[in-house]
Design a protein around this motif. Structure first.
Motif, PDB file in Angstrom:
ATOM      1  N   ARG A  25       7.280  -0.595  -5.341  1.00 56.70           N
ATOM      2  CA  ARG A  25       6.889  -2.038  -4.898  1.00 56.70           C
ATOM      3  C   ARG A  25       7.345  -2.456  -3.881  1.00 56.70           C
ATOM      4  O   ARG A  25       6.906  -3.243  -3.179  1.00 56.70           O
ATOM      5  CB  ARG A  25       7.422  -2.835  -6.345  1.00 56.70           C
ATOM      6  N   GLU A  26       8.814  -2.322  -3.644  1.00 57.40           N
ATOM      7  CA  GLU A  26       9.502  -2.681  -2.331  1.00 57.40           C
ATOM      8  C   GLU A  26       8.713  -2.585  -1.122  1.00 57.40           C
ATOM      9  O   GLU A  26       8.585  -3.351  -0.470  1.00 57.40           O
ATOM     10  CB  GLU A  26      10.955  -2.372  -2.288  1.00 57.40           C
ATOM     11  N   ASN A  27       8.275  -1.213  -0.894  1.00 54.93           N
ATOM     12  CA  ASN A  27       7.447  -0.731   0.247  1.00 54.93           C
ATOM     13  C   ASN A  27       5.905  -1.432   0.205  1.00 54.93           C
ATOM     14  O   ASN A  27       5.579  -1.540   1.180  1.00 54.93           O
ATOM     15  CB  ASN A  27       7.355   0.815   0.312  1.00 54.93           C
ATOM     16  N   ILE A  28       5.291  -1.496  -0.907  1.00 54.36           N
ATOM     17  CA  ILE A  28       4.149  -2.051  -1.119  1.00 54.36           C
ATOM     18  C   ILE A  28       4.002  -3.513  -0.675  1.00 54.36           C
ATOM     19  O   ILE A  28       2.989  -4.041  -0.064  1.00 54.36           O
ATOM     20  CB  ILE A  28       3.679  -1.803  -2.636  1.00 54.36           C
ATOM     21  N   VAL A  29       5.045  -4.428  -1.056  1.00 52.03           N
ATOM     22  CA  VAL A  29       5.285  -5.606  -0.524  1.00 52.03           C
ATOM     23  C   VAL A  29       5.252  -5.629   0.919  1.00 52.03           C
ATOM     24  O   VAL A  29       4.177  -6.638   1.617  1.00 52.03           O
ATOM     25  CB  VAL A  29       6.377  -6.405  -0.990  1.00 52.03           C
ATOM     26  N   GLN A  82      -5.195   8.209 -12.625  1.00 55.71           N
ATOM     27  CA  GLN A  82      -4.041   7.659 -13.118  1.00 55.71           C
ATOM     28  C   GLN A  82      -3.170   6.941 -11.896  1.00 55.71           C
ATOM     29  O   GLN A  82      -2.968   5.573 -12.091  1.00 55.71           O
ATOM     30  CB  GLN A  82      -2.843   8.358 -13.842  1.00 55.71           C
ATOM     31  N   THR A  83      -2.925   7.639 -10.946  1.00 57.60           N
ATOM     32  CA  THR A  83      -2.169   7.222  -9.936  1.00 57.60           C
ATOM     33  C   THR A  83      -3.036   5.955  -8.862  1.00 57.60           C
ATOM     34  O   THR A  83      -2.537   5.307  -8.463  1.00 57.60           O
ATOM     35  CB  THR A  83      -1.692   8.336  -9.079  1.00 57.60           C
ATOM     36  N   CYS A  84      -4.272   6.101  -9.086  1.00 58.91           N
ATOM     37  CA  CYS A  84      -5.233   5.208  -8.277  1.00 58.91           C
ATOM     38  C   CYS A  84      -5.091   3.858  -8.957  1.00 58.91           C
ATOM     39  O   CYS A  84      -4.961   3.006  -8.275  1.00 58.91           O
ATOM     40  CB  CYS A  84      -6.882   5.549  -8.532  1.00 58.91           C
ATOM     41  N   GLY A  85      -4.923   3.840 -10.511  1.00 58.50           N
ATOM     42  CA  GLY A  85      -4.978   2.439 -11.240  1.00 58.50           C
ATOM     43  C   GLY A  85      -3.551   2.010 -10.746  1.00 58.50           C
ATOM     44  O   GLY A  85      -3.220   0.966 -10.451  1.00 58.50           O
ATOM     45  N   MET A  86      -2.609   2.865 -10.791  1.00 57.19           N
ATOM     46  CA  MET A  86      -1.069   2.413 -10.705  1.00 57.19           C
ATOM     47  C   MET A  86      -0.855   1.914  -9.224  1.00 57.19           C
ATOM     48  O   MET A  86      -0.411   0.678  -8.815  1.00 57.19           O
ATOM     49  CB  MET A  86      -0.022   3.584 -10.899  1.00 57.19           C
ATOM     50  N   VAL A  87      -1.033   2.574  -8.268  1.00 54.95           N
ATOM     51  CA  VAL A  87      -0.901   2.145  -6.868  1.00 54.95           C
ATOM     52  C   VAL A  87      -1.687   1.010  -6.567  1.00 54.95           C
ATOM     53  O   VAL A  87      -1.420  -0.130  -5.841  1.00 54.95           O
ATOM     54  CB  VAL A  87      -1.098   3.265  -5.778  1.00 54.95           C
ATOM     55  N   GLY A  88      -3.110   1.137  -6.759  1.00 59.69           N
ATOM     56  CA  GLY A  88      -3.923  -0.005  -6.817  1.00 59.69           C
ATOM     57  C   GLY A  88      -3.295  -1.306  -7.404  1.00 59.69           C
ATOM     58  O   GLY A  88      -3.524  -2.341  -6.680  1.00 59.69           O
ATOM     59  N   TYR A  89      -3.192  -1.089  -8.648  1.00 61.96           N
ATOM     60  CA  TYR A  89      -2.490  -2.325  -9.035  1.00 61.96           C
ATOM     61  C   TYR A  89      -1.398  -3.127  -8.488  1.00 61.96           C
ATOM     62  O   TYR A  89      -1.273  -4.203  -8.260  1.00 61.96           O
ATOM     63  CB  TYR A  89      -2.082  -1.967 -10.611  1.00 61.96           C
ATOM     64  N   MET A  90      -0.384  -2.230  -7.939  1.00 58.90           N
ATOM     65  CA  MET A  90       0.558  -2.983  -7.174  1.00 58.90           C
ATOM     66  C   MET A  90       0.277  -3.512  -5.771  1.00 58.90           C
ATOM     67  O   MET A  90       0.571  -4.546  -5.495  1.00 58.90           O
ATOM     68  CB  MET A  90       1.682  -1.645  -6.743  1.00 58.90           C
ATOM     69  N   LEU A  91      -0.662  -2.979  -5.091  1.00 61.10           N
ATOM     70  CA  LEU A  91      -1.268  -3.357  -3.919  1.00 61.10           C
ATOM     71  C   LEU A  91      -2.061  -4.616  -4.284  1.00 61.10           C
ATOM     72  O   LEU A  91      -2.076  -5.516  -3.453  1.00 61.10           O
ATOM     73  CB  LEU A  91      -2.120  -2.140  -3.152  1.00 61.10           C
ATOM     74  N   GLN A  92      -3.030  -4.566  -5.196  1.00 61.77           N
ATOM     75  CA  GLN A  92      -3.782  -5.439  -5.509  1.00 61.77           C
ATOM     76  C   GLN A  92      -2.868  -6.923  -6.164  1.00 61.77           C
ATOM     77  O   GLN A  92      -3.230  -7.903  -5.366  1.00 61.77           O
ATOM     78  CB  GLN A  92      -4.595  -5.387  -6.845  1.00 61.77           C
ATOM     79  N   ASN A  97      -0.139 -12.036  -4.027  1.00 57.37           N
ATOM     80  CA  ASN A  97       0.995 -12.689  -4.092  1.00 57.37           C
ATOM     81  C   ASN A  97       1.381 -13.416  -2.699  1.00 57.37           C
ATOM     82  O   ASN A  97       1.777 -14.546  -2.614  1.00 57.37           O
ATOM     83  CB  ASN A  97       2.112 -11.959  -4.825  1.00 57.37           C
ATOM     84  N   ILE A  98       0.879 -12.602  -1.673  1.00 62.00           N
ATOM     85  CA  ILE A  98       1.000 -13.098  -0.200  1.00 62.00           C
ATOM     86  C   ILE A  98      -0.060 -14.249  -0.103  1.00 62.00           C
ATOM     87  O   ILE A  98       0.193 -15.263   0.632  1.00 62.00           O
ATOM     88  CB  ILE A  98       0.984 -11.848   0.746  1.00 62.00           C
ATOM     89  N   ASP A  99      -1.255 -13.804  -0.419  1.00 59.34           N
ATOM     90  CA  ASP A  99      -2.451 -14.611  -0.087  1.00 59.34           C
ATOM     91  C   ASP A  99      -3.487 -14.927  -1.465  1.00 59.34           C
ATOM     92  O   ASP A  99      -4.122 -14.139  -1.587  1.00 59.34           O
ATOM     93  CB  ASP A  99      -3.110 -14.137   1.018  1.00 59.34           C
ATOM     94  N   PRO A 100      -2.912 -15.779  -2.262  1.00 58.11           N
ATOM     95  CA  PRO A 100      -3.951 -16.209  -3.558  1.00 58.11           C
ATOM     96  C   PRO A 100      -5.452 -16.474  -3.154  1.00 58.11           C
ATOM     97  O   PRO A 100      -6.052 -16.220  -4.129  1.00 58.11           O
ATOM     98  CB  PRO A 100      -3.162 -17.204  -3.966  1.00 58.11           C
ATOM     99  N   THR A 101      -5.636 -16.717  -1.883  1.00 56.67           N
ATOM    100  CA  THR A 101      -7.103 -16.886  -1.517  1.00 56.67           C
ATOM    101  C   THR A 101      -7.806 -15.458  -1.344  1.00 56.67           C
ATOM    102  O   THR A 101      -9.068 -15.670  -1.419  1.00 56.67           O
ATOM    103  CB  THR A 101      -7.142 -17.758  -0.589  1.00 56.67           C
TER     104      THR A 101
END
Length: 309
Positions: A25-29, A82-92, A97-101
């Protein structure tokens, strides 16, 4: 512009980092911040890697089977999804969080491969946990799995066939037309083969950059970017190394690039440029906004020669 971004493993996990949710998550942020900065002005599709994540799930599966032998490990196509859902969830989540629009959608995407691909006759891609030679031979005797020496230990090897088609191509285009940032084809897509209209999962690994290139072609992207450690260099790591600002497939063909790192990426960007659909680029995730304006990274386009910084 319609842009396909292929995120390298360093966008999710730095070399040597423990594969924890917190580290990812730290890297994905950080990755999300770079992508969000351009997402309002362009149509974006994100293709991410998943090698370490699938490897961890395979190790967990193997460990659990030791405890519960009747619980067979999940096949690789299921682990990929499974990993598509996991990583996609974090990226999404972090993009919002950065741009709610921003409107963002993660799509578990199936990539068709052909079982006639020569890769199936010679599996070479190491996956999963390490075993002793004796244990690897026991598993091979009990199953159709293939193991090869990887240093002093043995690991399973699977084929790495070429991507043939993107099953959810139409859904990706529909989401783009609706104004969504799309996260798709994670890990190169979930590998499937077709028998008529029937789809079946396949035990293999598809190169993420090759799938991203194919996706760039089929959705008519204007720009295909592979985000990795940095630009393309002539004689990288040597005293006369030089960073390329603009390159062409013809110019790059004069050089040899490592098969285990930059080589496949250069093959992918050259394939897209040679398709005549648009330009490509290779550069650092954290220079993304400047890569688009050719102020950073290496732009690959039609023509002759190499231009250096």
């Amino acid at each position: 512009m319609r842009i396909v971004l292929a995120l390298g493993g360093n966008a999710l996990l730095a070399r040597g980092q423990a594969l924890t949710a917190e580290n990812q998550r730290e890297n994905i942020v950080k990755a999300a911040a770079s992508i969000a900065a351009i997402a309002q002005k362009h149509e974006i599709v994100i293709v991410h890697g998943n090698g370490p994540q699938v490897g961890l799930l395979m190790e967990q599966n193997a460990a659990y089977q030791e405890y519960s032998p009747q619980t067979t490990p999940y096949p690789m196509d299921v682990l990929g999804s499974q990993t598509c859902g996991m990583v996609g969830y974090m990226l999404q989540q972090e993009l919002r969080n950065i741009d709610p629009t921003l409107s963002i959608a993660t799509l578990v995407t199936q990539t068709e491969v052909s079982t006639d691909d020569p890769a199936f006759a010679n599996p070479t891609k190491f996956v999963g946990p390490v075993y002793t030679k004796e244990r690897a031979e026991e598993i091979m005797a009990e199953s159709d799995k293939i193991f090869k020496a990887d240093g002093e230990y043995y690991r399973r090897v699977v084929p790495s066939p070429l991507p043939k088609s993107i099953i959810e191509k139409q859904q990706i285009e529909t989401l783009l037309d609706a104004g969504d940032v799309v996260i798709a084809c994670g890990g190169g897509g979930v590998p499937v083969c077709k028998n008529g209209n029937h789809l079946t999962g396949v035990e293999c690994v598809i190169d993420k950059d090759l799938t991203a290139e194919l996706l760039s072609e089929v959705i008519d992207a204007d720009l295909f970017i592979i985000l990795t450690d940095g630009s393309i260099y002539r004689n990288y790591g040597k005293p006369d190394q030089a960073e390329m600002k603009v390159a062409t497939p013809a110019g790059l063909s004069q050089f040899q690039f490592p098969a285990g790192s930059m080589g496949p990426k250069i093959d992918a960007v050259c394939k897209f440029v040679n398709s005549g659909r648009g330009n490509a680029a290779i550069g650092s995730l954290f220079d993304l906004d400047r890569i688009i304006t050719n102020e950073a990274g290496t732009l690959i386009k039609e023509g002759e020669g190499i231009e250096y910084y």
